[in-house]
Design a protein around this motif. Sequence first.
Motif, mmCIF file in Angstrom:
data_model
loop_
_atom_site.group_PDB
_atom_site.id
_atom_site.type_symbol
_atom_site.label_atom_id
_atom_site.label_comp_id
_atom_site.label_asym_id
_atom_site.label_seq_id
_atom_site.Cartn_x
_atom_site.Cartn_y
_atom_site.Cartn_z
ATOM 1 N N SER A 280 3.006 61.035 -15.692
ATOM 2 C CA SER A 280 4.309 61.890 -14.469
ATOM 3 C C SER A 280 3.059 61.969 -14.083
ATOM 4 C CB SER A 280 4.957 62.692 -14.880
ATOM 5 O OG SER A 280 3.910 63.423 -16.159
ATOM 6 N N PRO A 281 3.485 62.166 -12.460
ATOM 7 C CA PRO A 281 2.335 62.477 -11.821
ATOM 8 C C PRO A 281 1.704 63.744 -11.561
ATOM 9 C CG PRO A 281 4.594 62.857 -10.960
ATOM 10 C CD PRO A 281 5.218 62.442 -11.253
ATOM 11 N N ILE A 282 0.414 64.115 -10.977
ATOM 12 C CA ILE A 282 -0.287 65.171 -10.627
ATOM 13 C C ILE A 282 0.416 65.899 -10.167
ATOM 14 C CG2 ILE A 282 -2.642 64.429 -9.548
ATOM 15 C CD1 ILE A 282 -3.712 66.319 -12.302
ATOM 16 N N ILE A 283 -0.013 65.453 -8.700
ATOM 17 C CA ILE A 283 0.514 65.737 -7.574
ATOM 18 C C ILE A 283 2.026 65.199 -7.471
ATOM 19 C CG2 ILE A 283 -0.118 66.383 -4.734
ATOM 20 C CD1 ILE A 283 -3.130 66.473 -5.633
ATOM 21 N N GLU A 284 3.082 66.077 -6.836
ATOM 22 C CA GLU A 284 4.718 65.536 -6.408
ATOM 23 C C GLU A 284 5.143 66.669 -5.220
ATOM 24 O OE1 GLU A 284 7.592 65.170 -8.791
ATOM 25 O OE2 GLU A 284 8.099 63.816 -7.937
ATOM 26 N N ALA A 285 4.925 65.855 -3.843
ATOM 27 C CA ALA A 285 5.324 66.198 -2.814
ATOM 28 C C ALA A 285 6.864 65.690 -2.335
ATOM 29 C CB ALA A 285 4.150 66.147 -1.798
ATOM 30 N N LEU A 286 7.992 66.872 -2.132
ATOM 31 C CA LEU A 286 9.170 66.327 -1.743
ATOM 32 C C LEU A 286 9.721 66.928 -0.254
ATOM 33 C CD1 LEU A 286 11.524 66.384 -4.933
ATOM 34 C CD2 LEU A 286 10.574 64.564 -3.700
ATOM 35 N N ASN A 287 9.816 66.433 0.435
ATOM 36 C CA ASN A 287 9.883 66.459 1.730
ATOM 37 C C ASN A 287 8.901 67.606 2.218
ATOM 38 O OD1 ASN A 287 11.935 65.128 3.118
ATOM 39 N ND2 ASN A 287 13.394 65.800 1.759
ATOM 40 N N SER B 209 8.077 66.350 6.734
ATOM 41 C CA SER B 209 8.850 65.800 6.015
ATOM 42 C C SER B 209 7.966 64.749 4.914
ATOM 43 C CB SER B 209 10.025 64.741 6.633
ATOM 44 O OG SER B 209 10.781 65.449 7.089
ATOM 45 N N ILE B 210 6.915 65.592 4.365
ATOM 46 C CA ILE B 210 5.857 64.493 3.742
ATOM 47 C C ILE B 210 6.373 64.591 1.566
ATOM 48 C CG2 ILE B 210 3.486 64.594 2.205
ATOM 49 C CD1 ILE B 210 3.168 64.598 4.848
ATOM 50 N N ASN B 211 6.358 62.871 1.921
ATOM 51 C CA ASN B 211 7.198 62.574 0.196
ATOM 52 C C ASN B 211 6.138 61.890 -0.250
ATOM 53 O OD1 ASN B 211 9.533 63.746 -0.112
ATOM 54 N ND2 ASN B 211 9.542 62.608 1.349
ATOM 55 N N LEU B 212 5.340 62.874 -1.558
ATOM 56 C CA LEU B 212 4.032 61.339 -2.285
ATOM 57 C C LEU B 212 4.369 61.701 -4.066
ATOM 58 C CD1 LEU B 212 1.376 63.645 -2.655
ATOM 59 C CD2 LEU B 212 1.032 62.742 0.080
ATOM 60 N N LYS B 213 3.153 60.843 -4.370
ATOM 61 C CA LYS B 213 3.152 61.145 -5.700
ATOM 62 C C LYS B 213 1.300 60.470 -6.436
ATOM 63 C CE LYS B 213 7.811 60.545 -7.473
ATOM 64 N NZ LYS B 213 9.075 59.419 -8.284
ATOM 65 N N ILE B 214 1.080 61.416 -6.752
ATOM 66 C CA ILE B 214 -0.430 61.124 -6.600
ATOM 67 C C ILE B 214 -0.411 60.730 -8.593
ATOM 68 C CG2 ILE B 214 -3.034 61.575 -6.222
ATOM 69 C CD1 ILE B 214 -2.449 62.658 -3.963
ATOM 70 N N TYR B 215 -1.256 60.253 -8.861
ATOM 71 C CA TYR B 215 -1.054 60.091 -10.512
ATOM 72 C C TYR B 215 -2.448 60.351 -11.073
ATOM 73 C CZ TYR B 215 3.647 58.022 -10.392
ATOM 74 O OH TYR B 215 5.044 57.825 -10.296
ATOM 75 N N PRO B 216 -2.492 60.594 -12.308
ATOM 76 C CA PRO B 216 -3.930 61.329 -12.753
ATOM 77 C C PRO B 216 -4.308 60.088 -12.883
ATOM 78 C CG PRO B 216 -2.302 61.781 -14.043
ATOM 79 C CD PRO B 216 -1.193 61.342 -13.145
ATOM 80 N N ASP C 257 -0.329 69.649 -10.388
ATOM 81 C CA ASP C 257 -0.319 69.973 -11.990
ATOM 82 C C ASP C 257 0.573 71.093 -11.975
ATOM 83 O OD1 ASP C 257 -1.220 69.242 -14.185
ATOM 84 O OD2 ASP C 257 -3.199 71.017 -13.956
ATOM 85 N N GLY C 258 1.975 70.178 -12.547
ATOM 86 C CA GLY C 258 2.902 71.126 -12.852
ATOM 87 C C GLY C 258 3.462 73.656 -12.367
ATOM 88 N N LEU C 259 2.029 73.774 -11.244
ATOM 89 C CA LEU C 259 2.097 74.941 -10.803
ATOM 90 C C LEU C 259 2.665 74.081 -8.973
ATOM 91 C CD1 LEU C 259 -1.228 76.490 -11.500
ATOM 92 C CD2 LEU C 259 0.812 76.734 -12.840
ATOM 93 N N SER C 260 3.902 75.600 -8.658
ATOM 94 C CA SER C 260 4.291 74.913 -7.200
ATOM 95 C C SER C 260 3.022 76.101 -6.788
ATOM 96 C CB SER C 260 5.805 75.484 -7.678
ATOM 97 O OG SER C 260 6.202 76.353 -6.314
ATOM 98 N N ILE C 261 2.492 75.767 -5.307
ATOM 99 C CA ILE C 261 1.885 76.404 -4.183
ATOM 100 C C ILE C 261 2.256 77.778 -4.200
ATOM 101 C CG2 ILE C 261 0.457 73.278 -4.485
ATOM 102 C CD1 ILE C 261 1.899 74.702 -1.400
ATOM 103 N N VAL C 262 3.916 77.868 -4.016
ATOM 104 C CA VAL C 262 4.876 78.582 -3.349
ATOM 105 C C VAL C 262 4.249 80.018 -4.263
ATOM 106 C CG1 VAL C 262 6.579 79.865 -2.130
ATOM 107 C CG2 VAL C 262 6.160 77.424 -2.212
ATOM 108 N N GLU C 263 4.094 79.526 -5.377
ATOM 109 C CA GLU C 263 4.715 80.674 -6.309
ATOM 110 C C GLU C 263 3.069 81.093 -6.582
ATOM 111 O OE1 GLU C 263 6.512 79.177 -9.073
ATOM 112 O OE2 GLU C 263 8.638 78.962 -7.543
#
Lengths: 259, 282
Positions: free
Chosen positions: B2-9, B24-31, B71-77
């Motif tokens: 699973s991606p370590i960084i994932e951006a959705l829109n 509207s950035i969509n990206l997946k970065i893997y470990p 890494d499993g954490l939302s940047i908003v929270e």
Amino acid sequence: MSLNIIQGFKFNRKNTVLHSFDPRAKLVYIVSVLILSLIFSELCPMLIIFVSTILLIIVAKAVNEWLKSIKGSFIIVLMIFMLNYFLLPAENALSLSISLALRFLTIISAFSIFFMTTYPENFALALIKLKVPYDHALAFTMALRFIPTLAKEAQTIIDAQRSRGLELESGNFIIRIKRFTPVFIPLFINSFRRASQIAEAMESRAFGYSNKRSYLHELSFTTYDTLFTLLCIILTSLGLCIKFYLGYSETLVLARPWP
Amino acid sequence: MSPIIEALNLSFRYAGEERWAIKSINLKIYPGELVLITGPSGCGKTTLCRCFNGLIPHFYEGELEGILIVDGLSIVENKTCKLAQRVGMVFQNLENQLIMLSVEDEIAFGLENLNLPRDTIKERINEVLSILGIEHLRYKSPYELSGGEQQKVAIAACLAMKPKILVLDEPTAHLDPLSSKVLFDILSSIRKRLNLTIILVEHRLDMVASIVDKVIVMDKGQIILQGGPREVFTTPIIKAIGIGIPKLILLYEDLLLNNLKLDFPPLNINEAELLLRKLLSR
């Protein structure tokens, strides 16, 4: 001139007894010197205090740096001497103005000893131990850290403005200050931008993560620190006794005003 | 995996501005990936970097839309100081990120913030000093150091916090070519040794083309291309954006126009030499 003065207040990483003393002990020393040199205005005790600071500077292996900052402040010393010598109506004007100039030298030397032998980070730790909030202590060390950076930046701005025809050297005091406006404004604005970048970098390194924090350095108040502190306190008390209880001139024959 | 960084829109607009800095950035970065983000100035690279460790939306005010999970954490929270243990951030301005009076204290700063015990701090300082080969700088002041040394100290200070992700925003902007080369060598060696995911914002594509796994090209706040370096650099629309396409790729395309086809687009001198020899012997 101004940069030379700083020389004697910059930390030098050396291995001497004074460097190993706890900053708190050295703070007690500064307070003692301040008290003693302010209660006496006679030449003899002032000389004794002055010589004692010089001895400590020799112990701290910092004579050269100290000399530089003394040279830098020579004009001020001279001014103190001249003003007092010519303006004091007292009959012992000569000895009194010498001792007033010495008082100034003694006080800056004491501070010089403190800052030359105390690693700022340890000073900050001492402040924290003395219940100063961490943020304030950090602001102190960061201010020291950014002095050279700001000095370099000021020089760059001065060069840039000069190359566009700004004249900084001529004119009287007021005119010169006015001419520095095109230097101060960019310096000021850049500093705000810098502050924001620094804050950003600090947060990225977990600043504000928790109310508690640990420290890499550790202060330890050793037996030597206790002895040094006690010595300072005893000498200060002695000075206070002589001045206010025993009476100065009765205690020391040497203290008769110079002819 | 699973991606370590994932951006959705993911979109962000700075307070008081009308234009979306990223849109509207969509990206997946893997470990373990080394990802290059590039694009012309003002394309939103730095803004995107600021999202990775939560400086956006916590330090910079504005309007944030979409989701970014690091890494499993939302940047908003999660605030920046919390994300700091997972994402290390090296900034473009070398001097303004070094705030203490010695290299040792600089590295200790982040660890002290995390309230780690003194022994751990000392251990980690020794560890990162030796990883970056800067033991001799331990008691130096940051302002006494050269640009390359300051950069290494900044990286060491991040690595000491044991992040899984290291973000470097134009790390070579103030470095000469040799120091830049040294920096990239260090990055490609530590990523394997420490199992790091590295995100690198860079203009000097010639130097990094051969060490990156993935290239993301941005323009006007949007991702317009992403994929492997050979694939991205040979896509025709990349020429219209104004990024410095690696010279070996230009050579490859020039040869192609003259009906000389190399087996694949070369990314470093060794590859190019090999392919050219092959072509000549045909």
